[in-house]
Each structure stands twice: as structure tokens, then as C-alpha cells.
Design an enzyme around this catalytic site. Structure first.
Site, PDB file in Angstrom:
ATOM      1  N   ASP A 156       0.817  -1.209   0.000  1.00 60.03           N
ATOM      2  CA  ASP A 156       0.000   0.000   0.000  1.00 60.03           C
ATOM      3  C   ASP A 156       0.855   1.265   0.000  1.00 60.03           C
ATOM      4  O   ASP A 156       0.628   2.186  -0.775  1.00 60.03           O
ATOM      5  CB  ASP A 156      -0.968  -0.001   1.200  1.00 60.03           C
ATOM      6  CG  ASP A 156      -0.300  -0.415   2.518  1.00 60.03           C
ATOM      7  OD1 ASP A 156       0.949  -0.469   2.577  1.00 60.03           O
ATOM      8  OD2 ASP A 156      -1.031  -0.690   3.482  1.00 60.03           O
ATOM      9  N   ASP A 200       6.953   4.026   3.343  1.00 55.54           N
ATOM     10  CA  ASP A 200       7.144   5.086   4.346  1.00 55.54           C
ATOM     11  C   ASP A 200       8.644   5.154   4.653  1.00 55.54           C
ATOM     12  O   ASP A 200       9.383   5.893   3.995  1.00 55.54           O
ATOM     13  CB  ASP A 200       6.289   4.737   5.563  1.00 55.54           C
ATOM     14  CG  ASP A 200       6.417   5.715   6.705  1.00 55.54           C
ATOM     15  OD1 ASP A 200       7.041   6.767   6.525  1.00 55.54           O
ATOM     16  OD2 ASP A 200       5.911   5.431   7.805  1.00 55.54           O
TER      17      ASP A 200
HETATM   18  P1  IMP Z   1       7.712   1.160   5.971  1.00 49.06           P
HETATM   19  O1  IMP Z   1       8.348  -0.157   6.291  1.00 49.06           O
HETATM   20  O2  IMP Z   1       8.040   2.202   6.999  1.00 49.06           O
HETATM   21  O3  IMP Z   1       7.963   1.632   4.557  1.00 49.06           O
HETATM   22  O4  IMP Z   1       6.173   0.998   6.179  1.00 49.06           O
HETATM   23  C1  IMP Z   1       5.406   0.276   5.354  1.00 49.06           C
HETATM   24  C2  IMP Z   1       4.180  -0.247   6.071  1.00 49.06           C
HETATM   25  O5  IMP Z   1       3.790   0.573   7.184  1.00 49.06           O
HETATM   26  C3  IMP Z   1       3.053  -0.208   5.108  1.00 49.06           C
HETATM   27  O6  IMP Z   1       2.940  -1.460   4.497  1.00 49.06           O
HETATM   28  C4  IMP Z   1       1.857   0.080   5.985  1.00 49.06           C
HETATM   29  O7  IMP Z   1       1.335  -1.139   6.457  1.00 49.06           O
HETATM   30  C5  IMP Z   1       2.399   0.817   7.175  1.00 49.06           C
HETATM   31  N1  IMP Z   1       2.175   2.281   7.067  1.00 49.06           N
HETATM   32  C6  IMP Z   1       3.076   3.240   6.764  1.00 49.06           C
HETATM   33  N2  IMP Z   1       2.518   4.465   6.759  1.00 49.06           N
HETATM   34  C7  IMP Z   1       1.203   4.269   7.059  1.00 49.06           C
HETATM   35  C8  IMP Z   1       0.079   5.171   7.182  1.00 49.06           C
HETATM   36  O8  IMP Z   1       0.152   6.391   7.026  1.00 49.06           O
HETATM   37  N3  IMP Z   1      -1.102   4.586   7.502  1.00 49.06           N
HETATM   38  C9  IMP Z   1      -1.254   3.239   7.686  1.00 49.06           C
HETATM   39  N4  IMP Z   1      -0.231   2.380   7.568  1.00 49.06           N
HETATM   40  C10 IMP Z   1       0.985   2.888   7.261  1.00 49.06           C
HETATM   41 MG    MG Z   2       1.691  -2.902   5.325  1.00 46.20          MG
END
Ligand code: IMP
Ligand code: MG
Length: 177
Positions: free
Chosen positions: A98, A101
Site C-alpha cells: 500500500d 514510508d
Molecule cells: P515502511 O516499512 O516504513 O515503509 O512501512 C510500510 C508499512 O507501514 C506499510 O505497508 C503500511 O502497512 C504501514 N504504514 C506506513 N505508513 C502508514 C500510514 O500512514 N497509515 C497506515 N499504515 C501505514
Molecule cells: Mg503494510
């Protein structure tokens, strides 16, 4: 106050553009779309439907991955399903999530797949948060870049709530508890 970032119509356009870009890069190859649960679900379903307009051979699989607690990344990525080796030969894998981040989730999943012998792995996210990355990689396909805010809807949750919304909104402070 609720701030809608992407309406249903906006999302439909973004997903159609992503499908067209993936199809243009994938002619004649068999694709394995690997969705990261649970957030990928509505996006992956719509992406598959859009990809069906293009002449492609598709398979779909899922990995359960988690890193978020409330509105912040724990920094610790847990992959709680191991895929059989037989999935990989002859497939181009596209990991579908989705949102990108910190990028730690996609980076861990790509490393895991490479260890399992995947030959070609690409990544596709609906959204990327501006200025939040903690990794060197960039997603190969990204629908749109958003400001650094916590969003919900269209699969994205806050403590397992709001995934069912057909649009994406910024979660207001008074909705966080
Ligand atoms: P990353 O590992 O920090 O890139 O985060 C990725 C995961 O964190 C995504 O697959 C989402 O499940 C969750 N995530 C990151 N930002 C958000 C947000 O704003 N709302 C909800 N879930 C988020
Ligand atoms: Mg996720």
C-alpha cells in the site's frame, strides 16, 4: 476534521496508470504479484483487474508482513510466512504494498525473496511518503507521493480499523486514541 486525500475516482485513475506502466515493462513475461498483507488487499485486487485489460500471464501470492504499531513504524519488520521455492522459476516478481514510508518493509521483503532465489524482483506501491525513507532503494512503480501524514482507508489501517473505506483520508488527531 476529515481530510480526504484520494477519492474513489482518484484511486481508480492512479491504479489504471500503474497497471499500464507495469504492463508496458512486462511484455511476454509471466508475473507473480506478491501482495503484502494486510494493507495491499483492495489495491492488489484493483491492480489485478486493471492488469487483466493487458495481455499478461499473472499469478498472485501473499506474504504477511508487519512493522507498524499505532501511527509509527517500529523499525522491526516481521515476515510471518515462508513461500515455497517452486514459485520462482520463470517468474518476474512484483512486490505490491500500500505505502512506502521508511522503506524498511520493502527492503526486507526484497532481500528475503532474493535469498529464496527469486531472479527478478520489482516493487510497486500505491503511495510513497515524502522525506520519510530510511533506505537507499526506491519503489519501481509508485502511484503518487504524499506529504508525511498518517493516512487510512483503501486497505490502510489504524490499529486494524478503517481498512474498509473506499477512499483514503488523513487520520485526524481526535480519531487517534
Ligand atoms: P515502511 O516499512 O516504513 O515503509 O512501512 C510500510 C508499512 O507501514 C506499510 O505497508 C503500511 O502497512 C504501514 N504504514 C506506513 N505508513 C502508514 C500510514 O500512514 N497509515 C497506515 N499504515 C501505514
Ligand atoms: Mg503494510
Amino acid at each position: 476534521m476529515t481530510q480526504t486525500l484520494y477519492s474513489e475516482n482518484d484511486l481508480k485513475k492512479v491504479v489504471a496508470e500503474l497497471a499500464a506502466a507495469i504492463a508496458a515493462d512486462s511484455c511476454g513475461r509471466k508475473l507473480l504479484l506478491l501482495g503484502l498483507l494486510k494493507g495491499c488487499q483492495p489495491f492488489l485486487a484493483d491492480l489485478c483487474r486493471e492488469l487483466s485489460r493487458h495481455q499478461l500471464v499473472l499469478e498472485v501470492e501473499y506474504l504477511q508482513v508487519s512493522s507498524y504499531v499505532g501511527t509509527a513504524s517500529s523499525g522491526q519488520v516481521t515476515i510471518s510466512q515462508v513461500l515455497p521455492d517452486s514459485l520462482w522459476p520463470g517468474c518476474d516478481v512484483i512486490v505490491v504494498d500500500d505505502i512506502f514510508d521508511t522503506g524498511l518493509t520493502l527492503k526486507s521483503v526484497v532481500a528475503h525473496l532474493c535469498e529464496k532465489g527469486a531472479e527478478k524482483v520489482r516493487t510497486c506501491v500505491l503511495l510513497r511518503k515524502e522525506g520519510c525513507s530510511r533506505v537507499e532503494m526506491e519503489p519501481d512503480y509508485c502511484g503518487a507521493v504524499i506529504p508525511d501524514a498518517f493516512i487510512v482507508g483503501y486497505g490502510l489501517d489504524y490499529n486494524e480499523q478503517y481498512r474498509e473505506l473506499p477512499y483514503i483520508k488523513i487520520l485526524a488527531e481526535d480519531e487517534q486514541n
